[in-house]
Design a protein around this motif. Structure first.
Motif, PDB file in Angstrom:
ATOM      1  N   SER A   1     -45.049 -29.396  50.321  1.00  0.00           N
ATOM      2  CA  SER A   1     -43.683 -29.924  50.216  1.00  0.00           C
ATOM      3  C   SER A   1     -43.428 -30.354  48.772  1.00  0.00           C
ATOM      4  O   SER A   1     -43.719 -31.482  48.367  1.00  0.00           O
ATOM      5  CB  SER A   1     -43.498 -31.117  51.156  1.00  0.00           C
TER       6      SER A   1
ATOM      7  N   ASN B   1     -36.708 -27.368  53.333  1.00  0.00           N
ATOM      8  CA  ASN B   1     -37.033 -26.805  54.643  1.00  0.00           C
ATOM      9  C   ASN B   1     -38.505 -26.439  54.646  1.00  0.00           C
ATOM     10  O   ASN B   1     -38.958 -25.609  53.847  1.00  0.00           O
ATOM     11  CB  ASN B   1     -36.164 -25.577  54.927  1.00  0.00           C
TER      12      ASN B   1
ATOM     13  N   THR C   1     -40.268 -24.950  56.969  1.00  0.00           N
ATOM     14  CA  THR C   1     -40.632 -23.921  57.944  1.00  0.00           C
ATOM     15  C   THR C   1     -41.631 -22.935  57.368  1.00  0.00           C
ATOM     16  O   THR C   1     -42.672 -22.625  57.974  1.00  0.00           O
ATOM     17  CB  THR C   1     -39.373 -23.174  58.430  1.00  0.00           C
TER      18      THR C   1
ATOM     19  N   LEU D   1     -34.158 -21.516  51.941  1.00  0.00           N
ATOM     20  CA  LEU D   1     -33.645 -22.380  52.997  1.00  0.00           C
ATOM     21  C   LEU D   1     -33.445 -23.820  52.555  1.00  0.00           C
ATOM     22  O   LEU D   1     -33.024 -24.654  53.353  1.00  0.00           O
ATOM     23  CB  LEU D   1     -34.591 -22.342  54.208  1.00  0.00           C
ATOM     24  N   ASP D   2     -33.765 -24.129  51.281  1.00  0.00           N
ATOM     25  CA  ASP D   2     -33.581 -25.495  50.797  1.00  0.00           C
ATOM     26  C   ASP D   2     -32.099 -25.756  50.524  1.00  0.00           C
ATOM     27  O   ASP D   2     -31.326 -24.830  50.226  1.00  0.00           O
ATOM     28  CB  ASP D   2     -34.386 -25.720  49.516  1.00  0.00           C
TER      29      ASP D   2
ATOM     30  N   THR E   1     -39.517 -30.802  60.082  1.00  0.00           N
ATOM     31  CA  THR E   1     -39.330 -29.572  59.302  1.00  0.00           C
ATOM     32  C   THR E   1     -38.480 -29.813  58.068  1.00  0.00           C
ATOM     33  O   THR E   1     -38.167 -28.874  57.336  1.00  0.00           O
ATOM     34  CB  THR E   1     -38.655 -28.492  60.171  1.00  0.00           C
ATOM     35  N   ILE E   2     -38.088 -31.050  57.830  1.00  0.00           N
ATOM     36  CA  ILE E   2     -37.220 -31.358  56.687  1.00  0.00           C
ATOM     37  C   ILE E   2     -37.831 -32.508  55.894  1.00  0.00           C
ATOM     38  O   ILE E   2     -38.272 -33.504  56.463  1.00  0.00           O
ATOM     39  CB  ILE E   2     -35.801 -31.728  57.149  1.00  0.00           C
TER      40      ILE E   2
ATOM     41  N   MET F   1     -32.790 -31.267  49.915  1.00  0.00           N
ATOM     42  CA  MET F   1     -33.374 -31.240  51.255  1.00  0.00           C
ATOM     43  C   MET F   1     -34.246 -29.991  51.350  1.00  0.00           C
ATOM     44  O   MET F   1     -33.756 -28.874  51.171  1.00  0.00           O
ATOM     45  CB  MET F   1     -32.279 -31.204  52.331  1.00  0.00           C
TER      46      MET F   1
ATOM     47  N   ASP G   1     -37.113 -35.405  61.881  1.00  0.00           N
ATOM     48  CA  ASP G   1     -37.289 -33.954  61.877  1.00  0.00           C
ATOM     49  C   ASP G   1     -38.451 -33.630  60.961  1.00  0.00           C
ATOM     50  O   ASP G   1     -38.392 -33.861  59.740  1.00  0.00           O
ATOM     51  CB  ASP G   1     -36.005 -33.268  61.404  1.00  0.00           C
TER      52      ASP G   1
ATOM     53  N   ARG H   1     -43.231 -23.273  54.339  1.00  0.00           N
ATOM     54  CA  ARG H   1     -43.933 -23.915  53.222  1.00  0.00           C
ATOM     55  C   ARG H   1     -45.304 -24.413  53.655  1.00  0.00           C
ATOM     56  O   ARG H   1     -45.501 -24.804  54.791  1.00  0.00           O
ATOM     57  CB  ARG H   1     -43.133 -25.104  52.680  1.00  0.00           C
TER      58      ARG H   1
END
Length: 357
Positions: free
Chosen positions: A186, A179, A181, A112-113, A267-268, A177, A265, A183
């Protein structure tokens, strides 16, 4: 006729008779010079024999000592050879480079990155301001997929061409970027390969699956921290073994700076990476064997040649002693025969004197 013999015998027998006896026993008689020389040998015959025995023993003792030294030297030399191959020394040399071969930067984003962009930046000569450049050092990404035995799943790989011109302070600027969700941490994994051209050349010759598996299992992994600006410094070292095998290692140092959030956000996270060379020095190391097999063979050959020379000298010395001993024995035997011959003549003279009386 020898005058000393004539003096010793008197005039009891005529000269003709004495000449006849000498001619009949010629092998048992000695000239005056030979008798004088023989008497000088016989007078210290035992002392000479002891001296010859000691000289011979000394030669053998010295040669035995040299053999012990040779055996010890051979053992030490062979041990030094084995040790030098097991524990070779390493020589380091640093070379100033204006431009390196660009490495391959291999990044492992999650599914999702998102990859945003990349570019190359250099410093102007008149200041610290940086500007993007797009020349022959293309920053276009190459994407691959393979099955990871470590993660037990298919992974996506992005390969970028790394910085090259260290004299201009060239940087490779990457922006991702993340994601968050699925992870727990980070971050973004990446590895550094020797050169970009070598990596792309291997892809043409081998399957991408085998190449990426080998890189995943053999190369160290580094991390780009999410929500930070990552300033990555590369330092390259080329190691060569005794068999001239070449290994390339990278020392990667990362400095972090907190990013100002651009979106509300949670989640990012952004990953901002600046990859450049730490300095213009290329370090090369070479394993060196302090004692090679040729040095060892040369030393051993020289030692055995010296032993052979010593053996020939000792052999000639012993032969000389042996010839001297045989000559002394011969002179002693001839002297003894001469003395017996004189006694025979003396007895004959006494018998003839009795007959005349």
């Amino acid at each position: 006729m020898d005058p000393s013999i004539n003096k010793s015998y008197g005039t009891v027998i005529t000269d003709e008779e004495l000449d006849g006896l000498i001619s009949q026993n010629k092998s048992k008689t000695l000239t005056y010079r030979e008798r004088t020389r023989t008497e000088s040998f016989i007078s210290d015959f035992h002392a000479r024999r002891i001296k010859m025995f000691l000289q011979t023993s000394l030669v053998f003792v010295l040669y035995f000592f040299l053999m012990l030294v040779a055996v010890a030297y051979t053992y030490i030399t062979v041990e030094s050879l084995v040790t030098s191959y097991q524990q070779p020394v390493r020589s380091y040399m640093s070379t100033f480079k204006k431009k390196f071969d660009p490495p391959a930067i291999i990044v492992y984003p999650e599914e999702l990155d998102a990859f945003l962009y990349c570019d190359f930046e250099v410093k102007k000569d008149n200041g610290d301001k940086e500007l993007p450049i797009y020349d022959d050092n293309n920053c276009s990404k190459t994407e691959f997929q393979y099955y990871s035995r470590v993660h037990k799943q298919h992974r996506k790989v992005l390969v970028f061409k790394g910085p090259a011109n260290v004299a201009l302070g060239e940087k490779n600027h990457l922006l991702f970027m993340l994601n968050l969700t699925n992870r727990t941490v980070s971050n973004l994994e990446f590895r550094v390969y020797d050169t970009f051209e070598t990596f792309m050349g291997q892809i043409r010759d081998q399957t991408i699956q085998s190449i990426l598996l080998d890189i995943e299992e053999s190369f160290p992994v580094y991390m780009l921290a999410g929500d930070f600006a990552n300033f990555v410094k590369l330092d390259k070292t080329i190691d060569r073994t005794i068999l001239n095998k070449r290994f390339v290692t990278f020392e990667v140092v990362t400095n972090l700076a907190r990013l100002i959030p651009r979106a509300n956000d949670d989640t990012i996270d952004e990953v901002d990476a600046y990859i450049e060379w730490a300095d213009p020095l290329l370090t090369e190391s070479q394993e060196i064997v302090s004692t090679t097999i040729w040095n060892t063979l040369g030393s051993l050959c020289a030692m055995f040649l010296a032993l052979g020379k010593v053996w020939m000298y000792g052999k000639n010395w012993i032969l000389k002693i042996w010839r001297t001993y045989k000559r002394n024995v011969k002179y002693k035997r001839r002297y003894t025969e001469h003395q017996e011959f004189l006694k025979t003549i003396e007895v004959k003279q006494e018998d003839e004197k009795k007959e005349k009386n």
